[in-house]
Design a protein around this motif. Structure first.
Motif, PDB file in Angstrom:
ATOM      1  N   MET A   1       0.935  -1.087  -0.014  1.00  0.00           N
ATOM      2  CA  MET A   1      -0.127  -0.257  -0.198  1.00  0.00           C
ATOM      3  C   MET A   1       0.800   1.311  -0.048  1.00  0.00           C
ATOM      4  SD  MET A   1      -2.505   1.036   3.204  1.00  0.00           S
ATOM      5  CE  MET A   1      -3.573  -0.162   3.023  1.00  0.00           C
ATOM      6  N   ILE A   2       0.479   2.301  -0.755  1.00  0.00           N
ATOM      7  CA  ILE A   2       1.129   3.341  -0.985  1.00  0.00           C
ATOM      8  C   ILE A   2       0.409   4.523   0.037  1.00  0.00           C
ATOM      9  CG2 ILE A   2       1.856   5.273  -2.285  1.00  0.00           C
ATOM     10  CD1 ILE A   2       1.988   3.423  -4.873  1.00  0.00           C
ATOM     11  N   TRP A   3       1.282   5.177   0.706  1.00  0.00           N
ATOM     12  CA  TRP A   3       0.852   6.177   1.770  1.00  0.00           C
ATOM     13  C   TRP A   3       1.194   7.648   0.922  1.00  0.00           C
ATOM     14  CZ3 TRP A   3       2.917   6.987   7.745  1.00  0.00           C
ATOM     15  CH2 TRP A   3       1.978   8.007   7.977  1.00  0.00           C
ATOM     16  N   VAL A  27      -3.345   5.043   0.560  1.00  0.00           N
ATOM     17  CA  VAL A  27      -3.951   5.985   1.622  1.00  0.00           C
ATOM     18  C   VAL A  27      -3.219   7.261   1.514  1.00  0.00           C
ATOM     19  CG1 VAL A  27      -4.938   4.163   3.374  1.00  0.00           C
ATOM     20  CG2 VAL A  27      -2.414   5.149   3.376  1.00  0.00           C
ATOM     21  N   GLY A  28      -4.107   8.361   1.997  1.00  0.00           N
ATOM     22  CA  GLY A  28      -3.664   9.641   2.058  1.00  0.00           C
ATOM     23  C   GLY A  28      -3.925  10.353   3.127  1.00  0.00           C
ATOM     24  N   THR A  29      -3.109  11.120   3.678  1.00  0.00           N
ATOM     25  CA  THR A  29      -3.226  11.845   4.700  1.00  0.00           C
ATOM     26  C   THR A  29      -2.683  13.372   4.329  1.00  0.00           C
ATOM     27  OG1 THR A  29      -1.027  11.414   5.792  1.00  0.00           O
ATOM     28  CG2 THR A  29      -3.074  10.083   6.467  1.00  0.00           C
ATOM     29  N   ASP A  30      -3.025  14.415   5.161  1.00  0.00           N
ATOM     30  CA  ASP A  30      -2.541  15.716   5.163  1.00  0.00           C
ATOM     31  C   ASP A  30      -2.400  16.357   6.419  1.00  0.00           C
ATOM     32  OD1 ASP A  30      -2.368  17.647   2.491  1.00  0.00           O
ATOM     33  OD2 ASP A  30      -3.119  18.798   4.042  1.00  0.00           O
ATOM     34  N   MET A  39       4.462  10.524  16.851  1.00  0.00           N
ATOM     35  CA  MET A  39       3.543   9.639  17.458  1.00  0.00           C
ATOM     36  C   MET A  39       2.287   9.160  16.544  1.00  0.00           C
ATOM     37  SD  MET A  39       4.995   8.349  19.963  1.00  0.00           S
ATOM     38  CE  MET A  39       3.812   7.415  20.815  1.00  0.00           C
ATOM     39  N   ALA A  40       2.022  10.376  15.917  1.00  0.00           N
ATOM     40  CA  ALA A  40       0.716  10.433  15.102  1.00  0.00           C
ATOM     41  C   ALA A  40       0.898   9.572  13.832  1.00  0.00           C
ATOM     42  CB  ALA A  40       0.201  11.845  14.673  1.00  0.00           C
ATOM     43  N   LEU A  41       2.380   9.741  13.220  1.00  0.00           N
ATOM     44  CA  LEU A  41       2.443   9.174  12.202  1.00  0.00           C
ATOM     45  C   LEU A  41       2.755   7.650  12.642  1.00  0.00           C
ATOM     46  CD1 LEU A  41       5.388  11.415  10.931  1.00  0.00           C
ATOM     47  CD2 LEU A  41       3.218  11.274   9.854  1.00  0.00           C
ATOM     48  N   VAL A  42       3.232   7.310  13.532  1.00  0.00           N
ATOM     49  CA  VAL A  42       3.409   5.784  13.944  1.00  0.00           C
ATOM     50  C   VAL A  42       2.017   5.022  14.105  1.00  0.00           C
ATOM     51  CG1 VAL A  42       4.094   4.194  15.768  1.00  0.00           C
ATOM     52  CG2 VAL A  42       5.627   6.105  14.903  1.00  0.00           C
ATOM     53  N   ALA A  43       1.027   6.070  14.631  1.00  0.00           N
ATOM     54  CA  ALA A  43      -0.170   5.445  15.027  1.00  0.00           C
ATOM     55  C   ALA A  43      -0.971   5.163  13.916  1.00  0.00           C
ATOM     56  CB  ALA A  43      -1.081   6.447  15.835  1.00  0.00           C
ATOM     57  N   PHE A  44      -0.915   6.219  12.798  1.00  0.00           N
ATOM     58  CA  PHE A  44      -1.683   5.916  11.426  1.00  0.00           C
ATOM     59  C   PHE A  44      -1.022   4.751  10.825  1.00  0.00           C
ATOM     60  CE2 PHE A  44      -2.058   6.582   6.988  1.00  0.00           C
ATOM     61  CZ  PHE A  44      -3.408   6.910   6.861  1.00  0.00           C
ATOM     62  N   ALA A  45       0.244   4.603  10.723  1.00  0.00           N
ATOM     63  CA  ALA A  45       0.948   3.426  10.015  1.00  0.00           C
ATOM     64  C   ALA A  45       0.725   2.173  10.601  1.00  0.00           C
ATOM     65  CB  ALA A  45       2.277   3.633   9.675  1.00  0.00           C
ATOM     66  N   ALA A  87       9.728   5.139   7.973  1.00  0.00           N
ATOM     67  CA  ALA A  87       9.952   4.291   6.549  1.00  0.00           C
ATOM     68  C   ALA A  87      11.040   3.322   6.722  1.00  0.00           C
ATOM     69  CB  ALA A  87      10.440   5.089   5.308  1.00  0.00           C
ATOM     70  N   VAL A  88      12.133   3.766   7.471  1.00  0.00           N
ATOM     71  CA  VAL A  88      13.053   2.741   7.980  1.00  0.00           C
ATOM     72  C   VAL A  88      12.672   1.598   8.626  1.00  0.00           C
ATOM     73  CG1 VAL A  88      15.607   2.469   9.044  1.00  0.00           C
ATOM     74  CG2 VAL A  88      15.067   4.619   7.399  1.00  0.00           C
ATOM     75  N   LYS A  89      11.888   2.245   9.863  1.00  0.00           N
ATOM     76  CA  LYS A  89      11.506   1.108  10.957  1.00  0.00           C
ATOM     77  C   LYS A  89      10.519   0.417  10.287  1.00  0.00           C
ATOM     78  CE  LYS A  89       9.326   1.827  15.304  1.00  0.00           C
ATOM     79  NZ  LYS A  89       8.306   2.452  15.936  1.00  0.00           N
ATOM     80  N   ARG A  90       9.636   0.731   9.400  1.00  0.00           N
ATOM     81  CA  ARG A  90       8.565  -0.284   8.915  1.00  0.00           C
ATOM     82  C   ARG A  90       9.102  -0.984   7.504  1.00  0.00           C
ATOM     83  NH1 ARG A  90       3.266   0.550  10.306  1.00  0.00           N
ATOM     84  NH2 ARG A  90       3.102  -1.266   8.798  1.00  0.00           N
ATOM     85  N   HIS A  91      10.452  -0.875   7.117  1.00  0.00           N
ATOM     86  CA  HIS A  91      11.013  -1.181   5.759  1.00  0.00           C
ATOM     87  C   HIS A  91      10.168  -0.909   4.675  1.00  0.00           C
ATOM     88  CE1 HIS A  91      13.483  -3.581   8.425  1.00  0.00           C
ATOM     89  NE2 HIS A  91      12.563  -4.111   9.099  1.00  0.00           N
TER      90      HIS A  91
END
Ligand SMILES: NC(=O)c1ccc[n+]([C@@H]2O[C@H](COP(=O)([O-])OP(=O)(O)OC[C@H]3O[C@@H](n4cnc5c(N)ncnc54)[C@H](OP(=O)(O)O)[C@@H]3O)[C@@H](O)[C@H]2O)c1
Length: 294
Positions: A1-3, A27-30, A39-45, A87-91
């Motif tokens: 999936m592309i974010w 998925v898209g976010t703004d 934290m919000a980024l991690v939670a979203f992903a 991105a690194v954390k999630r490969h």
């Protein structure tokens, strides 16, 4: 999936539409998921199978940045660094967009990716810092520098010119700054082509429309197409002026043409001529004015 991060901006909207049309899972976010909030980024992903993050979010107000450099720095360097770390954390892959304004424009041949950066203003400085931080965190990241972006989803030079030309009989436009107009749709297509590659080649790449022009010539072409497509009804006199007659808060590079050999060789991406793309842009939005009845 592309974010797609920054999916409500000019480029992000264009990219979202292409991916959706092709049925590619994305998925898209703004601002709803603040890039300054790790934290919000991690939670979203979390619980999403993110294979690629494309960062189209940025602080893009070039003149305003002169008075808001710390905010611009946060959005153009700290936020992208947060995304690179995730991105690194999630490969996951990471594609980030940067700008021709990282160069001082003192050159006279197209800038290559490894030419030294020397931004003239706050916006360019913060974007250059973003590039540096991303590369330090994620050596696999792809950074695409672009320039003179226009498209249907945001305020830009084309929409501004058409608006002014509609209300004025005469308009002065700078004729001593050289660059390459870029249709956001073309850049979004290039991003899709890069995203399609299973083994992306990390590093910085340049992508703009092909060819070199000035803001003045760009404005003349916008007027020509505006009249042809019936967006403008009467011609407006476009006057060529020098930069010193149009002072702006932020100094712009006089020559910011980007060499595109690297993206051509690495990905087989050949940017269209800027005039062809501008015509396609008009065709995609406006009906061609028809000759007459009968
Ligand atoms: N436009 C150009 O001529 C040009 C030229 C060269 C390079 N670029 C680069 O190309 C990329 C795309 O530019 P663009 O013109 O499409 O930009 P844009 O239209 O300004 O879109 C950026 C998006 O990011 C959002 N955003 C701002 N702060 C955010 C935050 N904290 N968290 C999440 N999202 C946030 C913005 O929301 P708000 O609008 O509500 O602030 C906006 O929707 C940028 O990296 C830019 O630097 C642009």
């Amino acid at each position: 999936m592309i974010w797609i991060v920054g999916n409500k901006g000019m480029l992000g909207s264009e990219l979202s539409q292409i991916l959706e049309n092709r049925g590619i899972e994305c998925v898209g976010t703004d601002k709803d998921v603040d890039i300054l909030d790790p934290m919000a980024l991690v939670a979203f992903a979390a619980n999403k199978d993110i294979s690629l993050i494309v960062n189209c979010a940025a602080y893009t107000a070039v003149d305003k940045a002169e008075n808001e450099e710390s905010l611009a720095l946060r959005l153009n360097a700290e936020g992208p660094a947060n995304l690179a770390a995730l991105a690194v954390k999630r490969h996951a892959g990471f594609i980030h967009i940067s700008t021709d304004y990282v160069f001082d424009g003192e050159g006279s041949v197209p800038y290559k990716e490894n030419d030294p950066v020397a931004p003239l203003g706050a916006y360019g400085r913060t974007k250059a810092e973003g590039e540096k931080r991303i590369q330090a965190i994620d050596p696999d990241a792809i950074i695409i520098r672009t320039a003179w972006l226009y498209g249907q989803y945001g305020k830009n030079f084309v929409s501004t010119m058409l608006g002014l030309m509609n209300g004025k009989s005469e308009l002065s436009v700078v004729a001593d700054q050289y660059g390459s107009p870029t249709w956001a749709h073309d850049l979004a297509e290039a991003i899709c082509a890069i995203a399609d590659r299973t083994a992306p080649t990390a590093g910085i790449y340049h992508f703009t429309g092909e060819g070199t022009t000035t803001w003045y010539e760009f404005a003349c072409e916008i007027q020509r197409l505006g009249l042809e497509f019936g967006v403008l009804t009467t011609p407006c006199k476009v006057k060529a002026i020098t930069t010193d007659l149009y002072p702006t808060k932020a100094k712009r590079p006089a020559y910011s043409v980007l060499a595109k050999d690297k993206i051509k060789e690495a990905f087989g991406i050949y940017p269209p001529e800027w005039r062809d793309s501008l015509r396609k842009y008009f065709e995609s939005i406006y009906q061609v004015k028809t000759g007459g009845e009968g």
